[in-house]
Design an enzyme around this catalytic site. Structure first.
Site, PDB file in Angstrom:
ATOM      1  N   HIS A  64       0.838  -1.210   0.000  1.00 31.40           N
ATOM      2  CA  HIS A  64       0.000   0.000   0.000  1.00 31.40           C
ATOM      3  C   HIS A  64       0.868   1.254   0.000  1.00 31.40           C
ATOM      4  O   HIS A  64       0.654   2.180  -0.780  1.00 31.40           O
ATOM      5  CB  HIS A  64      -0.920  -0.038   1.216  1.00 31.40           C
ATOM      6  CG  HIS A  64      -1.501   1.295   1.611  1.00 31.40           C
ATOM      7  ND1 HIS A  64      -2.398   1.974   0.817  1.00 31.40           N
ATOM      8  CD2 HIS A  64      -1.292   2.074   2.715  1.00 31.40           C
ATOM      9  CE1 HIS A  64      -2.731   3.120   1.423  1.00 31.40           C
ATOM     10  NE2 HIS A  64      -2.061   3.198   2.571  1.00 31.40           N
ATOM     11  N   HIS A  88       4.206   6.909   5.465  1.00 26.79           N
ATOM     12  CA  HIS A  88       3.082   7.620   6.085  1.00 26.79           C
ATOM     13  C   HIS A  88       2.342   6.826   7.155  1.00 26.79           C
ATOM     14  O   HIS A  88       1.717   7.405   8.027  1.00 26.79           O
ATOM     15  CB  HIS A  88       2.097   8.125   5.021  1.00 26.79           C
ATOM     16  CG  HIS A  88       1.197   7.075   4.452  1.00 26.79           C
ATOM     17  ND1 HIS A  88       1.558   6.291   3.382  1.00 26.79           N
ATOM     18  CD2 HIS A  88      -0.044   6.663   4.820  1.00 26.79           C
ATOM     19  CE1 HIS A  88       0.566   5.456   3.104  1.00 26.79           C
ATOM     20  NE2 HIS A  88      -0.421   5.666   3.964  1.00 26.79           N
ATOM     21  N   GLU A  92       2.039   5.548  12.880  1.00 24.49           N
ATOM     22  CA  GLU A  92       0.712   5.177  13.367  1.00 24.49           C
ATOM     23  C   GLU A  92       0.603   3.669  13.616  1.00 24.49           C
ATOM     24  O   GLU A  92       0.072   3.242  14.636  1.00 24.49           O
ATOM     25  CB  GLU A  92      -0.337   5.611  12.330  1.00 24.49           C
ATOM     26  CG  GLU A  92      -1.768   5.198  12.630  1.00 24.49           C
ATOM     27  CD  GLU A  92      -2.455   6.128  13.621  1.00 24.49           C
ATOM     28  OE1 GLU A  92      -1.878   7.178  13.927  1.00 24.49           O
ATOM     29  OE2 GLU A  92      -3.555   5.787  14.089  1.00 24.49           O
ATOM     30  N   ASP A  93       1.127   2.872  12.697  1.00 18.33           N
ATOM     31  CA  ASP A  93       0.815   1.438  12.719  1.00 18.33           C
ATOM     32  C   ASP A  93       1.977   0.520  13.074  1.00 18.33           C
ATOM     33  O   ASP A  93       1.799  -0.702  13.114  1.00 18.33           O
ATOM     34  CB  ASP A  93       0.293   1.013  11.333  1.00 18.33           C
ATOM     35  CG  ASP A  93      -1.005   1.711  10.967  1.00 18.33           C
ATOM     36  OD1 ASP A  93      -1.692   2.182  11.895  1.00 18.33           O
ATOM     37  OD2 ASP A  93      -1.316   1.794   9.768  1.00 18.33           O
ATOM     38  N   ASP A 155      -2.952   8.547  -0.486  1.00 14.99           N
ATOM     39  CA  ASP A 155      -3.263   7.474   0.463  1.00 14.99           C
ATOM     40  C   ASP A 155      -4.727   7.078   0.320  1.00 14.99           C
ATOM     41  O   ASP A 155      -5.081   5.911   0.163  1.00 14.99           O
ATOM     42  CB  ASP A 155      -2.977   7.997   1.887  1.00 14.99           C
ATOM     43  CG  ASP A 155      -3.342   6.999   2.970  1.00 14.99           C
ATOM     44  OD1 ASP A 155      -3.195   5.780   2.739  1.00 14.99           O
ATOM     45  OD2 ASP A 155      -3.782   7.452   4.059  1.00 14.99           O
TER      46      ASP A 155
HETATM   47 MN    MN Z   1      -2.254   4.660   4.343  1.00 14.74          MN
END
Ligand code: MN
Length: 742
Positions: A64, A88, A92-93, A155
């Site tokens: 992705h 990006h 966050e992940d 995104d």
């Molecule tokens: Mn994304």
């Protein structure tokens, strides 16, 4: 641009993830001096950080981020932005921190990643109040660095391309709606049109599959039907320009399903012409060539004047520039044309991203280039930010691209082929009201696909509906239950209300008739003329309605038609003491009145209690009392006479007195008319003391009669009662006149 990924034919999870080499090659194609090492390190970083994570498709997650980076490369952005695309989702992940990013890739990339991460944490579709707040943050974030928004848009674009892998429908819908309401408008605002239109089409497909499919199916049918025409038009246009010595690139571009849908919704018409599905673009090098091309084309073919737009001289707020015109072109086909330079084309497609270029050795956003093209489109977001900062309505922002999407919609066609969109469960009656209120009111049946069907039938996609009309407009009971659209329901309610109105009017009239009968009178509508004014109602129908609804009482009506009549019943003026003017008794009082001077009521105006009066002193004759508006007073208006004017008022004793008033009337010359008038006067409490006929023709009498009354108001009430008679043509209080003076 990459073609719209057909959402029904997804990439399989096994699709290969583009390599770092692929990405580097793509970036170097427009930015040869790109920092290849940084790109490769970012590529490795995202692959390692997302190790073990998968997407809904089952593919490794980092695929992705690589796709997002490639989309940013399609927009020809700088290396820091491409790296941000790769990174990006790491903060966050994954375990990676912002510090890690800054250490590895520098402050610029770290700030961008931070911006994108924060944007992602906003729940843009939370409750309304929260939404306004979030949008403020969003816009603030954007205005700090437009690259954050570009990364976020790419995104979102990749997420939308793979939305069909998300298993839950409500989640897909939520994301699609957010895309349509927030991201696509933002993309349009900064001019990144190709991202915008793809976002819209993908959202449209996910929110409204039947509408999307119905339009793409029709598009593909028309594409086959019209393919020769497209080739023919392209060839003719090119030839014409070559013949005129103009160098230009001509091609046809198919319109997008969502833009066709919006047009269908807005204008409510079908699409079948080549101009409904294709716009032809003519690209030239020089802006002045745009106008030359326009001149050549307008000279050769007739233009449709109201369709001509010059967005070169007046660009759109997002810097879009182009000439638009529609002509009746080759083979009499309506042809839509967009004429622009290659540079305008780039800005039309990529918007703000079109302004990245080499300047003093570095590849970056060129503010001057943006300004030359009509200004930095990001600047144009600032007024919006102000609206939001001032607590403005976020709807103003959202309204931009909002589409009334029903969760479940049905699409039916008129016999002429116009598309009518209705909520699922809609009936032919909804369909009829959607077309025209009157058609709904008079509908008695429907033919669906050529066969008779009851009005309660639920419509299916693709039905061709023909409404059968009857003459009457009256909704049978229960019609409201047959429809589900607000429009139809409102129209039916309105119709029911108006038949209710008729019913109340009917009841009101009956009430009036009964009330008059009780008082021994026959009610007739022409009695109402003066009463309507007294009751302050517009007309007889309004009066009946008010009576029927109980807003006006029947007693009130009677009183308005025959003022004072009920009150006067049983009272007789002759029971009272008559005012004897020649005796000069003090029924009037004034200042400076010499005792012993006689008061006389002037026969010209016969003043009586209730009238405003003045006295005029006539030495030798005493004081003549006149009604204030008596014409005779005008002869006493010179200065000398004014000294003789005396203010007079009625004494309270007059309450028990009787005066004589004179009524001047014109009545029909018919047997029994005098008896009827005497009856009316008597009923109203008056007593006729003298009658004199002034003029008599075959048709009319003109006459006066003197009536003993209590006061001026009583006299007026008697006149009002007389005027309700059909046989009384006119009746009024007599004023000064030579002939009736005795
Ligand atoms: Mn994304």
């Amino acid at each position: 641009m990459s073609a719209l990924a057909t959402p029904s034919a997804p990439n399989s999870p096994a699709d290969a993830i583009p390599s770092a080499d692929d990405l580097v090659a793509r970036v170097k194609s427009y930015h040869p001096k790109a920092d290849e090492d940084l790109l490769r390190r970012a590529y490795d970083f995202t692959r390692d950080a997302h190790e073990g994570q998968t997407r809904h498709s089952g593919a490794p997650y980092y695929g992705h981020t690589v796709e997002v980076a490639l989309l940013l490369a399609d927009l020809r952005l700088d290396v820091a932005t491409i790296c941000t695309g790769l990174l990006h989702d790491t903060v966050e992940d994954t375990d990676a921190t912002l510090n890690d990013i800054e250490r590895e890739f520098g402050a610029d990339v770290a700030q961008l990643v931070d911006g994108v991460t924060k944007l992602g944490q906003m729940n843009l579709r939370s409750k309304r109040t929260k939404q306004a707040e979030n949008l403020q943050k969003l816009v603030v974030a954007i205005t700090r660095d437009v690259r954050v928004l570009l990364v976020k848009l790419c995104d979102r674009l990749h997420n939308m391309r793979t939305l069909h892998f998300v298993p839950k429908q409500d989640k897909r819908e939520r994301i699609a709606r957010e895309t349509l309401e927030i991201y696509a408008p933002l993309a349009r605002r900064i001019g990144v049109n190709r991202v915008c239109v793809e976002l819209e089409d993908l959202a449209f497909f996910n929110l409204n599959p039947p509408a999307y499919q119905s339009i793409t199916k029709r598009l593909s049918d028309l594409r086959h039907l019209r393919s020769n025409e497209v080739a023919e038009v392209s060839a003719s246009l090119s030839q014409e320009l070559v013949d005129s010595g103009l160098e230009a690139r001509v091609f046809g571009r198919e319109k997008r399903p969502y833009s066709i849908w919006r047009k269908l919704e807005k204008k409510g018409v079908g699409f079948e012409d080549i101009a409904d599905i294709y716009a032809f673009r003519v690209l030239v090098e020089d802006p002045t060539d745009c106008y030359r091309v326009l001149g050549v084309i307008h000279q050769r073919w007739r233009c449709v004047p109201e369709r001509f737009r010059d967005y070169i001289s007046v660009p759109k707020p997002n810097n879009y520039r182009s000439l638009h015109t529609t002509i009746i072109g080759p083979s009499n086909l309506r042809v839509e044309l967009q004429i622009r330079t290659e540079e305008m084309e780039r800005i039309a497609e990529d918007g703000v991203a079109a302004h990245w270029r080499y300047k003093s050795g570095s590849y970056a956003f060129d503010a001057k280039s943006a300004a030359d093209a009509g200004g930095d489109p990001v600047e144009r977001l600032r007024p919006l930010m102000e609206i939001l900062n001032q607590g403005g309505d976020p709807d103003e922002f959202l309204e931009h691209a909002k589409l009334e999407m029903f969760a479940n919609e049905v699409y039916a066609f008129t016999p002429k082929g116009d598309l009518i969109a209705l909520p699922g469960g809609a009936t032919p009656l909804d369909f009829a009201y959607a077309l025209h209120t009157e058609l709904g009111h008079t509908a008695i049946g429907a033919k669906i696909n050529g066969r008779d069907r009851p009005l309660r039938t639920r419509l299916s996609n693709g039905d061709v509906v023909q409404i059968i009309k009857g003459g009457e407009r009256h909704p049978p009971a229960g019609w409201e239950d047959l429809v589900i659209t607000g429009r139809a329901r409102a129209a039916i309610r309105k119709l029911i209300r108006s038949s209710e109105t008729e019913e109340f009017e009917r009841i009101g009239k009956v009430i009036a008739e009964h009330a008059f009968l009780r008082e021994g009178k026959v009610f007739r509508e022409n009695m109402l003329e003066d009463a309507l004014k007294r009751l302050d109602v517009e007309d007889a129908d309004a009066l009946y309605q008010a009576l029927g609804r109980g807003q006006i009482g029947s007693g009130e009506l009677f009183e308005a038609v025959f003022p004072g009549m009920k009150e006067m019943r049983g009272k007789r003026p002759q029971d009272r003491e008559r005012i004897e003017d020649e005796q000069g008794r003090l029924y009037v009082h004034g200042r400076g009145l010499t005792p012993g001077i006689g008061l006389h009521f002037a026969s010209c105006c016969s003043p009586m209690p209730g009238d405003r009066i003045v006295g005029v002193l006539d030495p030798g004759k005493g004081v003549q009392v006149h009604v204030i508006d008596c014409e005779v007073l005008a002869t006493h208006e010179d200065e000398e006479s004014l000294e003789n004017w005396i203010d007079l008022k009625w004494t309270p004793e007059t309450d028990n007195a009787v005066s004589v008033g004179r009524i001047h009337a014109t009545v029909r010359n018919e047997p029994g008319v005098l008896a009827e008038m005497a009856g009316i006067v008597g009923e109203a409490g008056g007593n006729i003391s003298d009658v004199k006929t002034l003029e008599r023709t075959t048709d009319f009498f003109t006459m006066y009669f003197d009536v003993e009354v209590f006061d001026a108001k009583h006299l007026l009430n008697i006149i009002a009662a007389l005027k309700t008679s059909d046989r009384v043509v006119a009746a009024e209080r007599a004023r000064a006149s030579g002939e009736d003076e005795d």
